[in-house]
Scaffold this motif. Structure first.
Motif, PDB file in Angstrom:
ATOM      1  N   LYS A   6      69.198  64.809 -48.353  1.00 35.44           N
ATOM      2  CA  LYS A   6      68.947  65.657 -47.195  1.00 35.44           C
ATOM      3  C   LYS A   6      67.648  65.196 -46.553  1.00 35.44           C
ATOM      4  O   LYS A   6      66.615  65.110 -47.223  1.00 35.44           O
ATOM      5  CB  LYS A   6      68.826  67.110 -47.625  1.00 35.44           C
ATOM      6  CG  LYS A   6      68.544  68.073 -46.503  1.00 35.44           C
ATOM      7  CD  LYS A   6      68.434  69.486 -47.035  1.00 35.44           C
ATOM      8  CE  LYS A   6      67.982  70.436 -45.972  1.00 35.44           C
ATOM      9  NZ  LYS A   6      67.758  71.773 -46.492  1.00 35.44           N
ATOM     10  N   THR A   7      67.702  64.894 -45.261  1.00 36.90           N
ATOM     11  CA  THR A   7      66.501  64.543 -44.503  1.00 36.90           C
ATOM     12  C   THR A   7      66.739  64.876 -43.040  1.00 36.90           C
ATOM     13  O   THR A   7      67.829  64.682 -42.517  1.00 36.90           O
ATOM     14  CB  THR A   7      66.114  63.058 -44.680  1.00 36.90           C
ATOM     15  OG1 THR A   7      64.950  62.798 -43.903  1.00 36.90           O
ATOM     16  CG2 THR A   7      67.205  62.119 -44.260  1.00 36.90           C
ATOM     17  N   GLN A  11      72.564  65.950 -43.925  1.00 41.01           N
ATOM     18  CA  GLN A  11      72.891  65.405 -45.236  1.00 41.01           C
ATOM     19  C   GLN A  11      73.593  64.065 -45.064  1.00 41.01           C
ATOM     20  O   GLN A  11      74.405  63.901 -44.148  1.00 41.01           O
ATOM     21  CB  GLN A  11      73.788  66.372 -46.000  1.00 41.01           C
ATOM     22  CG  GLN A  11      73.109  67.685 -46.296  1.00 41.01           C
ATOM     23  CD  GLN A  11      74.032  68.675 -46.976  1.00 41.01           C
ATOM     24  OE1 GLN A  11      75.161  68.367 -47.306  1.00 41.01           O
ATOM     25  NE2 GLN A  11      73.525  69.881 -47.180  1.00 41.01           N
ATOM     26  N   ASP A  36      63.124  62.483 -51.732  1.00 45.05           N
ATOM     27  CA  ASP A  36      63.240  63.230 -52.982  1.00 45.05           C
ATOM     28  C   ASP A  36      64.117  64.466 -52.873  1.00 45.05           C
ATOM     29  O   ASP A  36      64.289  65.183 -53.859  1.00 45.05           O
ATOM     30  CB  ASP A  36      61.855  63.612 -53.510  1.00 45.05           C
ATOM     31  CG  ASP A  36      61.067  64.422 -52.520  1.00 45.05           C
ATOM     32  OD1 ASP A  36      61.516  64.579 -51.377  1.00 45.05           O
ATOM     33  OD2 ASP A  36      59.979  64.904 -52.886  1.00 45.05           O
ATOM     34  N   GLN A  37      64.680  64.734 -51.709  1.00 43.00           N
ATOM     35  CA  GLN A  37      65.597  65.866 -51.577  1.00 43.00           C
ATOM     36  C   GLN A  37      67.015  65.372 -51.853  1.00 43.00           C
ATOM     37  O   GLN A  37      67.801  65.122 -50.949  1.00 43.00           O
ATOM     38  CB  GLN A  37      65.487  66.494 -50.195  1.00 43.00           C
ATOM     39  CG  GLN A  37      64.183  67.214 -49.976  1.00 43.00           C
ATOM     40  CD  GLN A  37      64.187  68.017 -48.707  1.00 43.00           C
ATOM     41  OE1 GLN A  37      64.864  67.690 -47.751  1.00 43.00           O
ATOM     42  NE2 GLN A  37      63.409  69.078 -48.696  1.00 43.00           N
ATOM     43  N   LEU A  39      70.652  66.071 -53.313  1.00 43.98           N
ATOM     44  CA  LEU A  39      71.536  67.198 -53.570  1.00 43.98           C
ATOM     45  C   LEU A  39      72.541  66.897 -54.675  1.00 43.98           C
ATOM     46  O   LEU A  39      72.929  67.795 -55.423  1.00 43.98           O
ATOM     47  CB  LEU A  39      72.280  67.575 -52.285  1.00 43.98           C
ATOM     48  CG  LEU A  39      71.393  67.907 -51.090  1.00 43.98           C
ATOM     49  CD1 LEU A  39      72.220  68.055 -49.839  1.00 43.98           C
ATOM     50  CD2 LEU A  39      70.608  69.171 -51.351  1.00 43.98           C
ATOM     51  N   LEU A  54      68.667  71.412 -55.291  1.00 45.30           N
ATOM     52  CA  LEU A  54      68.216  70.028 -55.426  1.00 45.30           C
ATOM     53  C   LEU A  54      68.198  69.614 -56.893  1.00 45.30           C
ATOM     54  O   LEU A  54      68.078  70.450 -57.785  1.00 45.30           O
ATOM     55  CB  LEU A  54      66.802  69.863 -54.853  1.00 45.30           C
ATOM     56  CG  LEU A  54      66.601  70.207 -53.373  1.00 45.30           C
ATOM     57  CD1 LEU A  54      65.132  70.108 -53.012  1.00 45.30           C
ATOM     58  CD2 LEU A  54      67.425  69.314 -52.498  1.00 45.30           C
ATOM     59  N   ASP A  56      66.176  68.041 -59.824  1.00 42.93           N
ATOM     60  CA  ASP A  56      64.777  67.833 -60.188  1.00 42.93           C
ATOM     61  C   ASP A  56      64.583  66.413 -60.708  1.00 42.93           C
ATOM     62  O   ASP A  56      65.336  65.940 -61.553  1.00 42.93           O
ATOM     63  CB  ASP A  56      64.344  68.827 -61.269  1.00 42.93           C
ATOM     64  CG  ASP A  56      64.301  70.249 -60.748  1.00 42.93           C
ATOM     65  OD1 ASP A  56      64.078  70.411 -59.536  1.00 42.93           O
ATOM     66  OD2 ASP A  56      64.490  71.176 -61.552  1.00 42.93           O
TER      67      ASP A  56
END
Length: 169
Positions: A6-7, A11, A36-37, A39, A54, A56
């Motif tokens: 996601k940015t 998506q 770093d997002q 999904l 998200l 981790d």
């Protein structure tokens, strides 16, 4: 192996060596970018790992190829019979990325070039905010008057007078 990232409020499903156009990210051509997002990630064995929302520790590494602009779109507004017409154009700023690596949880995260400097500046700004004098807490509103809550008893309407009958003479 692919990942869903996601940015820019959108998506994207990406795999290694994919070239994607995303909304503008800071940086210059040749810079390394960490997204770093993440999904979801599908492993080499086909197992899909989905985050809530998200994952981790998962990230996608990309190389910034260029800063570009999308084609111009025409924004035209009209209200019929009102002599109202507005015409405007818009070109969205884009960043072209090449995906270089997809890493799941626990992988070693390489330090990005310029993003680390920006993060280092952020704590300094937070410290300045903490040392600034705090404003006084806002005062509570005054209690409402009790007199306004109590209403005077309603007066009864006067009885109507009966209409006098006319007599013929």
């Amino acid at each position: 192996m692919f990942a869903v990232i996601k940015t820019g409020g959108k998506q994207y499903k990406v795999a290694k060596d994919d070239v994607i156009k995303v909304e503008r990210l800071s940086g210059e051509a040749g810079d390394s970018v960490q997204l770093d997002q993440v999904l979801a990630i599908s492993g080499d064995d086909g197992a899909l790992t989905v985050g809530t929302p998200l994952l981790d520790g998962a990230f996608v590494s990309a190389t910034l190829l260029e800063q570009a602009r999308a084609d111009k779109i025409v924004v035209f507004k009209k209200k019929r019979r009102q002599n109202y017409r507005r015409k405007a154009g818009h070109r969205q700023d884009l960043t072209v990325l090449r995906i270089t690596d997809i890493a799941a949880k626990g992988a070693k995260k390489p330090a990005p070039k310029k993003a680390a400097e920006a993060k280092a500046d952020a704590p300094a700004k937070e410290e300045k905010a903490e040392t600034a004098p705090k404003k006084a807490a806002p005062k509570k509103a005054a209690p409402k008057k009790e007199a306004a809550a109590k209403k005077a008893p309603a007066k009864k309407a006067a009885p109507k007078k009966a209409a006098a009958k006319k007599t013929e003479e």
